[in-house]
Design a protein around this motif. Structure first.
Motif, PDB file in Angstrom:
ATOM      1  N   MET A 106       0.829  -1.207   0.000  1.00 11.12           N
ATOM      2  CA  MET A 106       0.000   0.000   0.000  1.00 11.12           C
ATOM      3  C   MET A 106       0.863   1.256   0.000  1.00 11.12           C
ATOM      4  O   MET A 106       0.570   2.230  -0.682  1.00 11.12           O
ATOM      5  N   THR A 107       1.945   1.234   0.777  1.00  7.25           N
ATOM      6  CA  THR A 107       2.847   2.382   0.818  1.00  7.25           C
ATOM      7  C   THR A 107       3.466   2.623  -0.549  1.00  7.25           C
ATOM      8  O   THR A 107       3.530   3.760  -1.027  1.00  7.25           O
ATOM      9  N   LEU A 108       3.916   1.562  -1.180  1.00  2.24           N
ATOM     10  CA  LEU A 108       4.523   1.698  -2.510  1.00  2.24           C
ATOM     11  C   LEU A 108       3.511   2.122  -3.567  1.00  2.24           C
ATOM     12  O   LEU A 108       3.885   2.676  -4.598  1.00  2.24           O
ATOM     13  N   LEU A 109       2.249   1.891  -3.315  1.00  2.00           N
ATOM     14  CA  LEU A 109       1.208   2.303  -4.256  1.00  2.00           C
ATOM     15  C   LEU A 109       0.711   3.711  -3.956  1.00  2.00           C
ATOM     16  O   LEU A 109       0.585   4.536  -4.854  1.00  2.00           O
ATOM     17  N   VAL A 110       0.462   4.005  -2.696  1.00  2.00           N
ATOM     18  CA  VAL A 110      -0.164   5.270  -2.309  1.00  2.00           C
ATOM     19  C   VAL A 110       0.761   6.466  -2.570  1.00  2.00           C
ATOM     20  O   VAL A 110       0.314   7.495  -3.077  1.00  2.00           O
ATOM     21  N   ILE A 111       2.030   6.348  -2.235  1.00  2.00           N
ATOM     22  CA  ILE A 111       2.927   7.495  -2.371  1.00  2.00           C
ATOM     23  C   ILE A 111       3.078   7.929  -3.837  1.00  2.00           C
ATOM     24  O   ILE A 111       2.905   9.117  -4.142  1.00  2.00           O
ATOM     25  N   PRO A 112       3.362   7.027  -4.778  1.00  2.00           N
ATOM     26  CA  PRO A 112       3.443   7.482  -6.181  1.00  2.00           C
ATOM     27  C   PRO A 112       2.115   8.031  -6.712  1.00  2.00           C
ATOM     28  O   PRO A 112       2.093   9.004  -7.467  1.00  2.00           O
ATOM     29  N   VAL A 113       1.006   7.424  -6.313  1.00  2.00           N
ATOM     30  CA  VAL A 113      -0.299   7.922  -6.751  1.00  2.00           C
ATOM     31  C   VAL A 113      -0.534   9.326  -6.200  1.00  2.00           C
ATOM     32  O   VAL A 113      -1.026  10.212  -6.895  1.00  2.00           O
ATOM     33  N   GLY A 114      -0.134   9.570  -4.959  1.00  2.00           N
ATOM     34  CA  GLY A 114      -0.285  10.895  -4.361  1.00  2.00           C
ATOM     35  C   GLY A 114       0.519  11.946  -5.104  1.00  2.00           C
ATOM     36  O   GLY A 114       0.021  13.040  -5.394  1.00  2.00           O
ATOM     37  N   PHE A 115       1.772  11.628  -5.432  1.00  2.86           N
ATOM     38  CA  PHE A 115       2.588  12.587  -6.182  1.00  2.86           C
ATOM     39  C   PHE A 115       2.037  12.809  -7.583  1.00  2.86           C
ATOM     40  O   PHE A 115       2.083  13.921  -8.117  1.00  2.86           O
ATOM     41  N   THR A 116       1.500  11.756  -8.188  1.00  4.89           N
ATOM     42  CA  THR A 116       0.894  11.898  -9.517  1.00  4.89           C
ATOM     43  C   THR A 116      -0.333  12.795  -9.455  1.00  4.89           C
ATOM     44  O   THR A 116      -0.521  13.661 -10.311  1.00  4.89           O
ATOM     45  N   LEU A 117      -1.176  12.598  -8.446  1.00  8.58           N
ATOM     46  CA  LEU A 117      -2.350  13.459  -8.285  1.00  8.58           C
ATOM     47  C   LEU A 117      -1.950  14.907  -8.029  1.00  8.58           C
ATOM     48  O   LEU A 117      -2.583  15.838  -8.542  1.00  8.58           O
ATOM     49  N   ASP A 118      -0.897  15.110  -7.263  1.00 10.24           N
ATOM     50  CA  ASP A 118      -0.383  16.450  -6.983  1.00 10.24           C
ATOM     51  C   ASP A 118       0.046  17.136  -8.278  1.00 10.24           C
ATOM     52  O   ASP A 118      -0.366  18.275  -8.569  1.00 10.24           O
TER      53      ASP A 118
END
Length: 184
Positions: free
Chosen positions: A17-29
């Motif tokens: 989840m950490t490896l998925l959530v962090i890149p998705v968060g930066f992409t959304l940003d």
């Protein structure tokens, strides 16, 4: 044995989840910032055409109404500079902002866009500065005629924080579900 297996499963789920959530968060940003600037560029291009038409036909009151209506509807601020004179402003702070005045002097033939850092009177803002089209009458000078549209970064920052919070909550929910399914 079962507890170690479950602990390993939950730990694996946490890492995944950490490896998925962090890149998705930066992409959304990045997407939120890019889409805000893109919408600002689109609106500035349309506004510059409409305002140039009204100014060229000496309908300054109509151009001012359009600017204020757009500002009230979108929360964005408009500054129109003709030469060294501020013609239209939807906020008195814009007319006194030296950074925007410098940007207006820098625009020649192509649009400028970016973020103006915060000042004592206003926080950081996205901006798009674009020269007014030359389809106006000879009544007004065309050298240095610029429309600048600004939008507070704080509004987009709230959206980005909301996205990160939601991603974190989804991650926690997935971990709880993994733990519940693992124990039962």
């Amino acid at each position: 044995m079962r507890n170690r297996l479950l602990l390993g499963f939950v730990l694996f789920a946490f890492i995944a989840m950490t490896l998925l959530v962090i890149p998705v968060g930066f992409t959304l940003d990045a997407h939120e910032n890019a889409s805000t600037l893109s919408a600002l560029k689109r609106d500035t291009r349309a506004l510059s055409s409409l305002l140039a038409n009204d100014i060229g036909r000496n309908r300054l009151d109509q151009a001012t109404k359009l600017s204020h209506s757009y500002s009230r509807t979108t929360g964005r601020q408009i500054l129109v500079v003709l030469g060294a004179t501020t013609l239209i402003t939807t906020s008195s702070r814009l007319a006194a902002d030296e950074e925007l005045a410098q940007i207006a002097r820098s625009v020649h033939t192509s649009p400028l866009s970016g973020i103006v850092p915060g000042t004592s009177t206003a926080g950081p803002r996205y901006y798009v500065a674009m020269p007014l089209p030359d389809d106006r009458s000879a009544v007004h000078s065309t050298e240095g005629d610029v429309v600048i549209v600004t939008f507070p970064v704080a509004v987009v920052t709230k959206i980005i924080h909301s996205n990160w919070r939601n991603l974190g909550l989804y991650g926690i929910m997935m971990l709880v579900l993994a733990a519940v399914f693992g124990f039962f």
